[in-house]
Write an enzyme that holds these catalytic residues in place. Structure first.
Site, PDB file in Angstrom:
ATOM      1  N   CYS A 130     -12.198  16.907 -46.591  1.00 30.63           N
ATOM      2  CA  CYS A 130     -13.506  17.211 -46.000  1.00 30.63           C
ATOM      3  C   CYS A 130     -13.959  16.074 -45.092  1.00 30.63           C
ATOM      4  CB  CYS A 130     -14.530  17.466 -47.102  1.00 30.63           C
ATOM      5  SG  CYS A 130     -16.170  17.808 -46.455  1.00 30.63           S
ATOM      6  N   CYS A 133     -17.680  15.363 -45.170  1.00 35.73           N
ATOM      7  CA  CYS A 133     -18.143  14.657 -46.379  1.00 35.73           C
ATOM      8  C   CYS A 133     -17.765  13.179 -46.322  1.00 35.73           C
ATOM      9  CB  CYS A 133     -17.514  15.242 -47.640  1.00 35.73           C
ATOM     10  SG  CYS A 133     -17.453  17.023 -47.700  1.00 35.73           S
ATOM     11  N   ASP A 134     -16.539  12.869 -45.890  1.00 31.22           N
ATOM     12  CA  ASP A 134     -15.992  11.519 -46.073  1.00 31.22           C
ATOM     13  C   ASP A 134     -15.786  10.736 -44.780  1.00 31.22           C
ATOM     14  OD1 ASP A 134     -15.851  12.059 -48.806  1.00 31.22           O
ATOM     15  OD2 ASP A 134     -13.875  12.981 -48.609  1.00 31.22           O
TER      16      ASP A 134
END
Ligand code: NAP
Length: 305
Positions: A130, A133-134
């Site tokens: 992701c 997300c990261d």
């Protein structure tokens, strides 16, 4: 007993919930993780008709708010199986059993893994599925993204905003992603496309330090020094738990045509988990509407009081 139990609170499941409650049915939506599904990780949605731009998170929130305001109940339980009790369906979860006149399966699909050495060992230590997300953890660093679909290329663009260099590793020399996205990627100076190449191993020492890559045409092997490996090689359905009741197609998707009817009367399927050619936000929402209308018709015909 509810009229309809919907498995999954992504765009397909919540769209089905909206149509089902507006058709006068009682609805429970069962969600294993968080509402929104895959789209919650998409930074910008620009291809949903009449919405020029919206974040995946805001889209998910709007959808959830709309479905629950109309009266759908959302419970956080994992559907383990569907059983039958006469013409009543029973959805078994870790928390109990939910009886319904009809079921709509809208459980989406999971990230596919690469299956190479180091992938599991460095998951969360440099390996991510992701970028949204990261990606922020890799500001100013060199990273790679693996894949050639819309997700990989959109993620490459997202990562390129923050990272020093983004290596886009694709096993072919042509992309599956839409042309407009491909053109944007090719125009970005800090995205380097590595065509015809596969990742053989993810290397590291506690955290990721690099990848071993080989060119599938020349056989040439090389190593790239990077801090993060983002993997976007497609989706995989998780339908084994339903296989005893509904027919699956190749690849494990639930077999159904555009009417969203599975092989079992009273069980419908919507969204990415259905066998279909196009997996998009708009087709997930469309499936939700179709499945809910078909489920409503089925209930009206099969449960005459
Ligand atoms: P996808 O379209 O299935 O693409 C997966 C990519 O990963 C393909 O390029 C494939 O290569 C590659 N791949 C698969 N297995 C691999 C392996 N073991 N090793 C190396 N590469 C591998 O998946 P996706 O990008 O996640 O998209 C899923 C669906 O969502 C698609 O329908 C997509 O259009 C849609 N989507 C749409 C949007 C949007 O419209 N904005 C955004 C994201 C996703 P090959 O090409 O060689 O098969």
């Amino acid at each position: 007993m509810k009229d309809i139990v919907i498995i999954g609170a992504g765009p397909a499941g919540l769209s089905a919930a909206i149509y089902a409650v507006r058709a006068g049915h009682t609805v429970t939506v069962l969600e294993e993780f968080a509402y929104g599904g895959q789209i919650i990780n998409t930074p910008e949605v620009e291809n949903y008709p009449a919405v020029s731009t919206i974040s995946g998170f805001e889209f998910s929130q709007n959808l959830y708010d709309q479905a629950t305001a109309l009266g759908a109940e959302v419970l956080y339980e994992k559907a383990e199986a569907i059983q039958e009790d006469g013409n009543v369906k029973v959805v078994v979860t870790g928390a109990g059993k939910h009886r319904a006149k009809a079921v709509i399966i809208a459980n989406g699909a999971r990230h596919r893994k690469l299956g190479v050495p180091g992938e599991d060992a460095f998951s969360g230590k440099g390996v991510s599925y992701c970028a949204t997300c990261d990606g922020a953890f890799y500001k100013g660093k060199d990273v790679c993204i693996v894949g050639g679909g819309n997700t990989a290329l959109e993620d490459a663009l997202f990562l390129a905003n923050n990272c020093k260099t983004v290596y886009l590793i694709h096993r072919r020399d042509a992309f599956r992603a839409s042309k407009v996205t491909v053109d944007s990627v090719l125009a970005r100076e800090n995205i380097q496309v590595v065509y015809d190449s596969v990742v053989d191993a993810i290397l590291g020492d506690g955290t990721v330090t690099g990848i071993a890559v080989s060119n599938v045409k020349t056989g040439r092997r090389s190593e790239l020094s990077i801090s993060g490996v983002f993997i976007a090689v497609g989706l995989q359905p998780e339908n084994e738990r339903f296989a005893g009741l509904v027919a699956l197609s190749d690849g494990g998707y639930i077999a159904a045509g555009e009417d969203c009817k599975t092989s079992q009367a009273g069980i419908f399927v919507a969204g990415d988990t259905r066998s279909k050619a196009v997996r998009q936000l708009v087709t997930a929402a469309s499936d939700g509407a179709v499945a809910a209308i078909e489920a409503s018709n089925y209930i009206n015909q099969s449960f005459i009081e």
